[in-house]
Enzyme design. Structure first.
Site, PDB file in Angstrom:
ATOM      1  N   SER A 178       0.787  -1.227   0.000  1.00 19.57           N
ATOM      2  CA  SER A 178       0.000   0.000   0.000  1.00 19.57           C
ATOM      3  C   SER A 178       0.825   1.285   0.000  1.00 19.57           C
ATOM      4  O   SER A 178       0.354   2.315  -0.460  1.00 19.57           O
ATOM      5  CB  SER A 178      -0.950  -0.003   1.200  1.00 19.57           C
ATOM      6  N   HIS A 206      -5.522  -2.846  -2.803  1.00 14.98           N
ATOM      7  CA  HIS A 206      -5.142  -1.913  -3.872  1.00 14.98           C
ATOM      8  C   HIS A 206      -5.106  -2.546  -5.258  1.00 14.98           C
ATOM      9  O   HIS A 206      -4.704  -1.889  -6.223  1.00 14.98           O
ATOM     10  CB  HIS A 206      -3.802  -1.264  -3.544  1.00 14.98           C
ATOM     11  N   LYS A 241     -11.915   1.592  -1.767  1.00 13.81           N
ATOM     12  CA  LYS A 241     -10.835   2.171  -2.581  1.00 13.81           C
ATOM     13  C   LYS A 241     -11.302   2.235  -4.035  1.00 13.81           C
ATOM     14  O   LYS A 241     -12.179   3.034  -4.329  1.00 13.81           O
ATOM     15  CB  LYS A 241      -9.557   1.386  -2.338  1.00 13.81           C
TER      16      LYS A 241
HETATM   17  C1  LIG Z   1      -6.843   0.265   3.278  1.00 15.78           C
HETATM   18  C2  LIG Z   1      -6.285  -1.069   3.556  1.00 15.78           C
HETATM   19  C3  LIG Z   1      -6.900  -1.930   4.459  1.00 15.78           C
HETATM   20  C4  LIG Z   1      -8.057  -1.499   5.323  1.00 15.78           C
HETATM   21  O1  LIG Z   1      -9.212  -1.386   4.587  1.00 15.78           O
HETATM   22  P1  LIG Z   1     -10.368  -0.405   5.138  1.00 15.78           P
HETATM   23  O2  LIG Z   1     -11.576  -0.838   4.406  1.00 15.78           O
HETATM   24  O3  LIG Z   1      -9.924   0.971   4.811  1.00 15.78           O
HETATM   25  O4  LIG Z   1     -10.462  -0.646   6.609  1.00 15.78           O
HETATM   26  C5  LIG Z   1      -6.383  -3.208   4.592  1.00 15.78           C
HETATM   27  N1  LIG Z   1      -5.306  -3.606   3.895  1.00 15.78           N
HETATM   28  C6  LIG Z   1      -4.664  -2.785   3.040  1.00 15.78           C
HETATM   29  C7  LIG Z   1      -3.476  -3.281   2.297  1.00 15.78           C
HETATM   30  C8  LIG Z   1      -5.133  -1.487   2.855  1.00 15.78           C
HETATM   31  O5  LIG Z   1      -4.491  -0.656   2.047  1.00 15.78           O
END
Ligand SMILES: *Cc1c(COP(=O)(O)O)cnc(C)c1O
Length: 388
Positions: A178, A206, A241
Site C-alpha cells: 500500500s 489496492h 478504494k
Molecule cells: C486500506 C487497507 C486496508 C483497510 O481497509 P479499510 O476498508 O480501509 O479498513 C487493509 N489492507 C490494506 C493493504 C489497505 O491498504
C-alpha cells in the site's frame, strides 16, 4: 499529571516531524477537492477509478435506502443480514473466482476477523515485513507465533517455512503493497504454500478493481501462471478504494467462509453495514467491470508520470500501479515538499514512520482514472520547480 505526560508525547512527536493532521474536505472526494474552503488538485485518495462520487452509485444508494432503509439495526447473526448483503456476497465471489464470500464493514475488520478465526496459539503466521498495519494487528490478536520475512524475499520465507513445527501455517501478504505500490510474488508464494502445506491470505485492497481482466484483482493479474485459482488462497479486498464505496470482503472456499461466520469476532460482534451500501457496491461492480477505459486511462497516466518525474533528486520507487511513491527519506523534507506542493495548489500526502520504515519518508502520489493528462503535467512541473 496524565495530561502533562500526553502533552509531552505530542510535543516529542511534533519535534520529530511526526505529528499527523486531518484536513477537512467540503464537497465530494475527487481529483479536485475543496479543503478548508480552497479548491486543490488532489493526488491523495485511493479512489483509483474515480467512482467515489459517481452518479450511478449515488442513485443506487438512494434507491436502496428507499427500499431497505438506512441502518441495519443489528449484527448479521442476529437480525441485520439483508438479502442485498447476500446478493452482493454472491456477486463478489463470482467476480473474483471463489466459491463463497463474506462481507465485513471494513478491510481492517476483515483482516482481524479472518486471521483470528483461522489460526490460534499453536499455529504459525509468516508475514511480509511491509504488510499493512491491519494485518500486523490481526496477527497479534490471533496469538499465533509470528515470523516476518524480508519484503518479497522468497528465500527467507522458504527458510522460515522449513523449520519443523506442528500446527497450521498461514502466509500473509499485501498483493499490492500500500505504501510502495509494488506487487507480491503471488505465484512464488503459492508454490511455497503448496510445498509446505500452508494457507495464503492475500490482501488485495489496492489491486481489486484495478488489476486483472475487468478489474477482477491480483489473482487474475497472474492468471497465466498456473494455479492462482488454488483453494489455499484466502482472498481479501476492500470496497472503499477502487470500488468507491465502503466495506470489504473475504472470498474463499465455502468451508472457510462457514468457519468465519462462526468464529470471526469482528464479523459477529458488530452491527452489519447499512444494506443500501451493498446496492451501491453492486452498481460499482457493474461499472468497474464494464468501463475498461478507466483502467486504460490509469495506465496511460502512470506512464506519463513516470516519464515526467525522471531526473528528480528523489527516487521514484519502482511501481506499475496507481501508487507512485517518491522516496524522500527525511521526515521534515517530505513534509516540506508536501507543503510546497500545497502552496502550488496540489495535494500529495507525506507518508512517515511508523506507516513506513524509519528513514523512508515519502510522498505518496496516487493516480486516478479521473485525472486528466493536464493534471499530471501540473504535478510534474511543480515537482521539478521544487527540486530547483
Ligand atoms: C486500506 C487497507 C486496508 C483497510 O481497509 P479499510 O476498508 O480501509 O479498513 C487493509 N489492507 C490494506 C493493504 C489497505 O491498504
Amino acid at each position: 499529571m496524565l495530561f502533562e505526560v500526553l502533552q509531552d508525547e505530542l510535543n516529542t512527536r511534533a519535534a520529530q516531524g511526526l505529528l499527523r493532521y486531518r484536513r477537512e474536505l467540503q464537497g465530494a472526494q475527487g481529483t479536485c477537492v475543496t479543503v478548508e474552503g480552497k479548491s486543490i488538485l488532489s493526488f491523495s485518495s485511493n479512489d483509483y477509478l474515480g467512482l467515489a462520487n459517481h452518479p450511478q452509485l449515488i442513485a443506487a444508494l438512494q434507491t436502496g435506502t428507499q427500499q431497505v432503509g438506512l441502518g441495519a439495526g443489528a449484527s448479521h447473526l442476529v437480525s441485520g443480514h439483508f438479502s442485498v448483503h447476500d446478493e452482493l456476497e454472491h456477486a463478489l465471489a463470482e467476480f473474483v473466482g471463489k466459491p463463497a464470500a463474506l462481507l465485513f464493514s471494513s478491510g481492517y475488520l476483515a483482516n482481524l476477523g479472518a486471521v483470528q478465526a483461522l489460526v490460534g496459539r499453536n499455529d504459525r503466521i509468516f508475514a511480509d515485513k511491509l504488510n499493512h498495519a491491519s494485518l500486523n494487528d490481526a496477527m497479534l490478536l490471533s496469538r499465533a507465533q509470528v515470523h516476518r520475512y524480508r519484503h518479497n524475499d522468497m528465500a527467507h520465507l522458504a527458510q522460515l517455512l522449513r523449520q519443523p513445527n506442528s500446527g497450521r501455517k498461514l502466509v500473509i501478504t499485501d498483493a499490492v503493497f500500500s505504501m510502495d505500490g509494488d506487487l507480491a510474488l503471488l505465484p512464488e508464494l503459492l508454490a511455497l504454500c503448496e510445498q509446505h502445506d500452508a494457507w495464503l491470505l492475500v490482501d488485495d485492497a489496492h489491486g481489486f478493481g484495478i488489476l486483472g481482466e475487468q478489474g477482477r484483482g491480483s489473482l487474475f493479474h497472474h492468471r497465466d501462471s498456473s494455479g492462482l485459482a488454488s483453494p489455499r488462497i484466502i482472498y481479501m479486498a476492500t470496497l472503499g478504494k477502487a470500488a468507491g464505496v465502503s466495506g470489504a470482503f473475504i472470498a474463499a472456499e465455502q468451508v472457510v467462509i462457514d468457519t468465519l461466520v462462526q468464529n470471526a469476532r469482528s464479523y459477529i460482534y458488530t452491527t452489519a453495514s447499512p444494506p443500501a451500501l451493498s446496492c451501491a457496491v453492486l452498481a460499482s461492480l457493474r461499472l468497474l467491470q464494464k468501463e475498461e477505459w478507466r483502467r486504460t486511462q490509469l495506465w496511460k497516466l502512470v506512464a506519463q508520470l513516470r516519464a515526467g518525474l525522471a531526473g528528480l533528486p528523489w527516487e521514484l520507487m519502482y511501481s506499475d500501479t496507481p501508487i507512485q511513491p517518491l522516496l524522500v527519506g527525511n521526515n521534515n523534507v517530505a513534509v516540506a515538499l508536501s507543503e510546497g506542493l500545497r502552496t502550488r495548489g496540489i495535494w500529495v500526502p507525506a507518508i512517515r514512520p511508523p506507516t513506513v520504515p524509519q528513514g523512508t519518508a515519502r510522498l505518496r502520489i496516487s493516480l486516478s482514472a479521473a485525472h486528466s493528462e493536464q493534471d499530471v503535467a501540473q504535478l510534474i512541473s511543480a515537482l521539478h520547480e521544487l527540486a530547483h
